[in-house]
Design a protein around this motif. Structure first.
Motif, PDB file in Angstrom:
ATOM      1  N   SER A   7       0.848  -1.192   0.000  1.00 58.52           N
ATOM      2  CA  SER A   7       0.000   0.000   0.000  1.00 58.52           C
ATOM      3  C   SER A   7       0.881   1.239   0.000  1.00 58.52           C
ATOM      4  O   SER A   7       2.080   1.169   0.322  1.00 58.52           O
ATOM      5  CB  SER A   7      -0.878   0.019   1.254  1.00 58.52           C
ATOM      6  OG  SER A   7      -0.053   0.254   2.385  1.00 58.52           O
TER       7      SER A   7
ATOM      8  N   GLY B 239      -0.992   8.894   4.397  1.00 59.43           N
ATOM      9  CA  GLY B 239      -1.558   7.587   4.716  1.00 59.43           C
ATOM     10  C   GLY B 239      -2.181   7.530   6.091  1.00 59.43           C
ATOM     11  O   GLY B 239      -2.311   8.544   6.784  1.00 59.43           O
TER      12      GLY B 239
ATOM     13  N   ASP C 224       6.597  11.933  -2.606  1.00 59.56           N
ATOM     14  CA  ASP C 224       5.476  10.998  -2.499  1.00 59.56           C
ATOM     15  C   ASP C 224       4.610  11.193  -3.744  1.00 59.56           C
ATOM     16  O   ASP C 224       3.829  12.138  -3.844  1.00 59.56           O
ATOM     17  CB  ASP C 224       4.688  11.268  -1.213  1.00 59.56           C
ATOM     18  CG  ASP C 224       3.512  10.290  -1.054  1.00 59.56           C
ATOM     19  OD1 ASP C 224       3.203   9.575  -2.022  1.00 59.56           O
ATOM     20  OD2 ASP C 224       2.910  10.271   0.039  1.00 59.56           O
TER      21      ASP C 224
HETATM   22  C1  LIG Z   1      -3.312   7.573  -1.181  1.00 64.18           C
HETATM   23  C2  LIG Z   1      -2.038   8.166  -0.772  1.00 64.18           C
HETATM   24  C3  LIG Z   1      -1.218   7.566   0.198  1.00 64.18           C
HETATM   25  C4  LIG Z   1      -1.625   6.309   0.925  1.00 64.18           C
HETATM   26  O1  LIG Z   1      -1.776   5.228   0.068  1.00 64.18           O
HETATM   27  P1  LIG Z   1      -2.604   3.945   0.573  1.00 64.18           P
HETATM   28  O2  LIG Z   1      -2.423   2.950  -0.532  1.00 64.18           O
HETATM   29  O3  LIG Z   1      -4.011   4.386   0.767  1.00 64.18           O
HETATM   30  O4  LIG Z   1      -1.966   3.502   1.852  1.00 64.18           O
HETATM   31  C5  LIG Z   1      -0.012   8.162   0.496  1.00 64.18           C
HETATM   32  N1  LIG Z   1       0.377   9.293  -0.129  1.00 64.18           N
HETATM   33  C6  LIG Z   1      -0.380   9.891  -1.063  1.00 64.18           C
HETATM   34  C7  LIG Z   1       0.119  11.119  -1.719  1.00 64.18           C
HETATM   35  C8  LIG Z   1      -1.627   9.368  -1.396  1.00 64.18           C
HETATM   36  O5  LIG Z   1      -2.388   9.989  -2.291  1.00 64.18           O
END
Ligand SMILES: *Cc1c(COP(=O)(O)O)cnc(C)c1O
Length: 449
Positions: free
Chosen positions: A135, A165, A265
């Motif tokens: 994830s 997250g 990210d």
């Molecule tokens: C959705 C998201 C996450 C978390 O991802 P999951 O798969 O829901 O754990 C982290 N960072 C960003 C920028 C996101 O959009």
């Protein structure tokens, strides 16, 4: 019970139309919503009061046979379209071969292939390595672990409006309390927050916003203590905030000069979403580490950390991994999806969608002062709704417009620290007709409120 016979097959061959045969929710979805309410934990919410039975191209078909225009892609996941034929074939082939050995027990080629592909397509031509997870939050956790191990330092800086997250460390990194953090503490330590560049609200140039952020970092944390800076190049949940030009390059430069790992990210922005393969490319930056997930595998759960080989190799053997990380079915899907991103014109399609969305929303902005800002890149565009007189965020209007759209068969997502942003994240497999019809519905909903 919904029987297989009544279920249409998903994928691009579904009729690409908005078709309402019942009110939303219809009786079958309502029945399932009632079961959800009694069986599923209340904390797990939903945006659209429907239950899906098929999806593909640019539509989601619900249990009552309604066909809804999808402007959210399951939060930027099904960028190549739901049930893309190449992903379906790759998954079917892999699932019949083997479903799991655990890569840490008996490795297999598809994991290595995904790592090679990520090392190739992510920004920068330096030597890279990757590690796979389940994830986005898990990828972020691991990026921080790796940066700490490499630098021997502990502190991490995240930004105002940031979202990373829902696990303990990533809740700490996430800015917004409600609904992500409220009542779920205590949070991981050694996490600090710096101000973001938010041109619509701070009016600062990229250089000035970076100066302000760097000053906070230097005074409140200190480079000697700082392992990593983590930032979404364009913020997702925080409101599709596009930093002013120069903000991100200045941060990268400061990190490099101070022995701090710069983590982009790109879990929401990655894989063609912004009209570049990665949003870092929009701003001309090369992150040390990059986290990916969401769009990576056509809807299968997979995530990754990719980055400079010397940083990625800092961990001792056995320090990284997880039972399911890089599951072979998810890896097969990712290889098929990355092939589609690279070879089926997805970057170009994201740019076209961006022109269409921005054009339509800017026209709306020109005629309605409650549309305060329209921003984004490629197929990641948002409108920020404000009080026409005061410019204050108008979350109530935003929620009402989104709700009205869904009732009319158009799935839109809201976001933003102030809850006053509607974000458009359509599948890149959608049609211009569906996008225009969806935006007609948005415009009508706004006019009615
Ligand atoms: C959705 C998201 C996450 C978390 O991802 P999951 O798969 O829901 O754990 C982290 N960072 C960003 C920028 C996101 O959009």
């Amino acid at each position: 019970m919904i029987t297989v016979a009544t279920m249409p097959l998903g994928g691009p061959s579904l009729p690409q139309e908005r078709r309402l045969v019942t009110a939303i929710p219809g009786p079958r979805s309502q029945e399932l919503l009632d079961r959800k309410a009694s069986a599923v934990a209340a904390g797990v919410g939903h945006t659209a009061p429907v239950h899906a039975v098929a999806a593909g191209g640019g539509v989601i078909v619900d249990a009552d046979g309604n066909s809804l225009i999808d402007l959210g892609s399951g939060i930027a996941v099904t960028s190549i379209g739901n049930a893309h034929p190449k992903v379906v074939a790759a998954v079917q082939e892999q699932v019949a071969q083997f479903t799991h050995t655990c890569f840490m027990v008996a490795p297999y080629e598809s994991y290595v292939g995904v790592a090679e592909a990520l090392n190739r397509v992510t920004p920068g031509d330096h030597g890279k390595k990757s590690a796979l997870f389940n994830s986005g939050a898990e990828a972020v956790e691991n990026a921080v672990k790796i940066a700490r191990k490499f630098t021997g330092k502990q502190a991490v800086v995240a930004f105002d409006h940031g979202y990373h997250g829902r696990t303990n460390l990533t809740m700490a990194l996430t800015a917004k309390s409600m609904p992500y953090k409220s009542g779920f503490g205590p949070f991981a330590s050694e996490v600090y927050r710096a101000p973001l560049s938010y041109p619509y609200r701070d009016g600062l140039s990229g250089a000035d916003a970076a100066k302000k952020a760097i000053s906070v970092i230097e005074k409140q944390v200190g480079a000697d203590n700082l392992a990593a800076v983590i930032i979404e190049p364009i913020q997702g949940e925080g409101g599709f905030i596009v930093p002013a030009d120069g903000f991100l390059p200045a941060l990268v430069e400061w990190c490099r000069a101070n022995g701090v790992v710069f983590i982009a990210d790109e879990i929401q922005t990655g894989f063609a979403r912004t009209g570049e393969m990665f949003a870092s490319d929009v701003f001309g930056i090369v992150p040390d580490l990059i986290t990916t997930a969401k769009g990576i595998a056509g809807g299968m759960p997979l995530a990754a950390v990719t980055g400079r080989a010397e940083i990625m190799d800092a961990s001792h053997a056995g320090g990284l991994g997880g039972t399911y990380g890089g599951n072979p079915v998810a890896c097969a899907a990712a290889l098929a999806a990355i092939d589609v991103f690279e070879n089926e014109g997805m970057v170009e399609r994201a740019r076209e969608i961006g022109v269409l969305l921005k054009g339509r929303l800017e026209a709306l902005q020109a005629s309605d002062a409650r549309v305060g800002d329209v921003r984004g890149h490629g197929a990641m565009i948002a409108a920020e709704f404000v009080d026409a007189e005061t410019g204050e965020p108008d979350a109530a209007l935003t929620a009402a417009v989104a709700k009205a759209c869904i009732a009319e068969g158009v799935i839109v997502l809201t976001c933003g620290t102030y809850g006053n942003v509607i974000r458009f994240l359509p599948p890149l497999s959608t049609t211009d007709d569906l996008l225009n019809e969806g935006l007609d519905v948005v415009a009508a909903a706004l006019a009615a409120h």
